[in-house]
Design a protein around this motif. Sequence first.
Motif, PDB file in Angstrom:
ATOM      1  N   PHE A  31       0.828  -1.206   0.000  1.00 35.57           N
ATOM      2  CA  PHE A  31       0.000   0.000   0.000  1.00 35.57           C
ATOM      3  C   PHE A  31       0.860   1.253   0.000  1.00 35.57           C
ATOM      4  O   PHE A  31       0.626   2.191  -0.776  1.00 35.57           O
ATOM      5  N   ILE A  32       1.894   1.312   0.866  1.00 38.19           N
ATOM      6  CA  ILE A  32       2.717   2.522   0.964  1.00 38.19           C
ATOM      7  C   ILE A  32       3.648   2.681  -0.232  1.00 38.19           C
ATOM      8  O   ILE A  32       4.249   3.746  -0.410  1.00 38.19           O
ATOM      9  N   ALA A  33       3.757   1.637  -1.068  1.00 37.63           N
ATOM     10  CA  ALA A  33       4.565   1.725  -2.291  1.00 37.63           C
ATOM     11  C   ALA A  33       3.693   1.652  -3.542  1.00 37.63           C
ATOM     12  O   ALA A  33       4.219   1.536  -4.653  1.00 37.63           O
ATOM     13  N   SER A  34       2.382   1.730  -3.380  1.00 39.38           N
ATOM     14  CA  SER A  34       1.470   1.520  -4.505  1.00 39.38           C
ATOM     15  C   SER A  34       1.467   2.699  -5.470  1.00 39.38           C
ATOM     16  O   SER A  34       1.773   3.843  -5.099  1.00 39.38           O
ATOM     17  N   LYS A  35       1.087   2.440  -6.696  1.00 42.22           N
ATOM     18  CA  LYS A  35       0.984   3.505  -7.696  1.00 42.22           C
ATOM     19  C   LYS A  35      -0.077   4.528  -7.320  1.00 42.22           C
ATOM     20  O   LYS A  35       0.032   5.698  -7.667  1.00 42.22           O
ATOM     21  N   THR A  36      -1.084   4.089  -6.592  1.00 43.85           N
ATOM     22  CA  THR A  36      -2.121   5.031  -6.153  1.00 43.85           C
ATOM     23  C   THR A  36      -1.520   6.155  -5.317  1.00 43.85           C
ATOM     24  O   THR A  36      -1.832   7.331  -5.521  1.00 43.85           O
ATOM     25  N   VAL A  37      -0.632   5.823  -4.380  1.00 37.33           N
ATOM     26  CA  VAL A  37      -0.161   6.825  -3.407  1.00 37.33           C
ATOM     27  C   VAL A  37       1.249   7.345  -3.679  1.00 37.33           C
ATOM     28  O   VAL A  37       1.646   8.364  -3.110  1.00 37.33           O
TER      29      VAL A  37
END
Length: 558
Positions: free
Chosen positions: A406-412
């Motif tokens: 999550f903390i490395a996702s393309k979203t964020v």
Amino acid sequence: MGLALMMGGSPAFADMEAARAFLDERIERSALTREQQEEELQWFIDAAEPYQGMSINVVSETIATHEYESQVLAPAFTAITGIEVTHDLIGEGDVVERLQTQMQTGENVYDMYVNDADLIGTHWRYQQVRNLTDFIAGEGAEVTNPNLDLEDFIGTSSATGPDGKLYQLPVQQFANLYWFRHDWFTDPEIMADFEEQYGYELGVPVNWSAYEDIAEFFTGREIDGQTVYGNMDYGRRHPSLGWRFTDAWMSMAGMGDKGLPNGVPVDEWGIRVNDDFQPVGSCMSRGGATNSPAAVYAIEKYKNWLENYAPPQAPGMTFSEAGPVPGQGAIAQQMFLYTTFVASLVDPELPVMNEDGTPKWRLAPSPHGAYWEEGMKVGYQDVGSATLMQSTPVDRAQAAWLYAQFIASKTVDIEKSHYGLTFIRESTLNHESFTERAPRLGGLVEFYRSPERENWTDTGFNVPDYPRLAQLWWQNIGDASSGAKTAQEALDSLCEAQESVMERLERAGVQGDIGPMLNEEMGAEHWLEQPGAPKPKLDNEDPEPVTIAYDELIKSWQ
């Protein structure tokens, strides 16, 4: 319902309402479209369902990027997935200590560590970390984001072992680069004074000889009504003093061998390995280079510049204390600046910033020492990476892996990168928002978009036990920094201490056939006569100084 309220609620809010509130309030820029962002977060919601109500503990060092993760992304992840995350921020040395404790006791101290890929030699040899290649194919298959896109990451090679397995997932990355006051270096009067005094043009120093001349020239000079200094560094006897040297200072001096990502067979810690990557020595008597003439030269240059060209308080400072000092406006140049500090150096209120939001400073490659040769690594790159220990229960590791992604996702990632400026993805680097922001970041974006970044690497495979060996550096270099020992005496003690640790590892057999197997002592002269490191003392350790115009340098990056 607002995101803040939802985050304060119970895990029952783990649904798309929380996800959309997060996107509305926090995600202005992303590599994904809004529809793709919602699809990705829906995947996290579905994958996290078996773990709703679970509480997991994560730890990382305290830098801006991890503050963003802890304060913004962890609460969002909890609201979206129903998995309660406590993301602790502590000193880097403390992170390594906690990890070492878990390795030694087998007790699950943290469910996930964000620790440097500098530990790749440790993780590969001890096999106490879940290698992610096998994890993704096996017990982590159901919780691996189909949109993870490992090929989009720029630092996975640093976290990959000689066995080709990925051991850690990069979540932040920063380099050590040369920092200088571009406005002073291009001031016609200052340029003319320098050329008259030294006989060549003031510019970005290519070698240490030029750096030293520039440091001498600026120190004590009055500019804009204040006395300035030609160098910034730190010297307090503290764990961060060790990083100051293991983070490629010796390689920049030219102590080790040629080779990328690290010197082979001798790396920038002065540790020699054989063809099977077994560490065989650190002292010159066994073929290492930790106490070699090039290493002594590296320490003596550091000490000379710290004592003569840096602010008087610098010898008593640590890494974190020294980092913001260039932003105060009295430093002309710094041999290497951890680019994690760039975020704190672009505050428009600082005296090193122009009124239009552009910096008065620039970043460039760090100059190299007299022993450096073409084909060696140029500098250090920190690759802070999510790490899952074998001693962590499977379900907790799976939940932590969801948070890591999550903390490395393309979203964020683009929003996170704008906050901390520690790039991990090509899609982030190439985003139009960074093209727009590049002129306000002093060359950072240009550096990371260039193939040059491949020459900045982390600590490699030669180091068999990073936690044990790293602490030896600050203790022994501290003796040299304080004047308690000469550079030679401190480095003799350091290499002997490194070999003592490796000898114990060899005797215990805990790393099997890839652990240390020390060479017989054959004397320094035998090894100095061999090609490569350790290298004999140069007749001239101060070659002709070389500089380059900054604009020419940037063209070469492009």
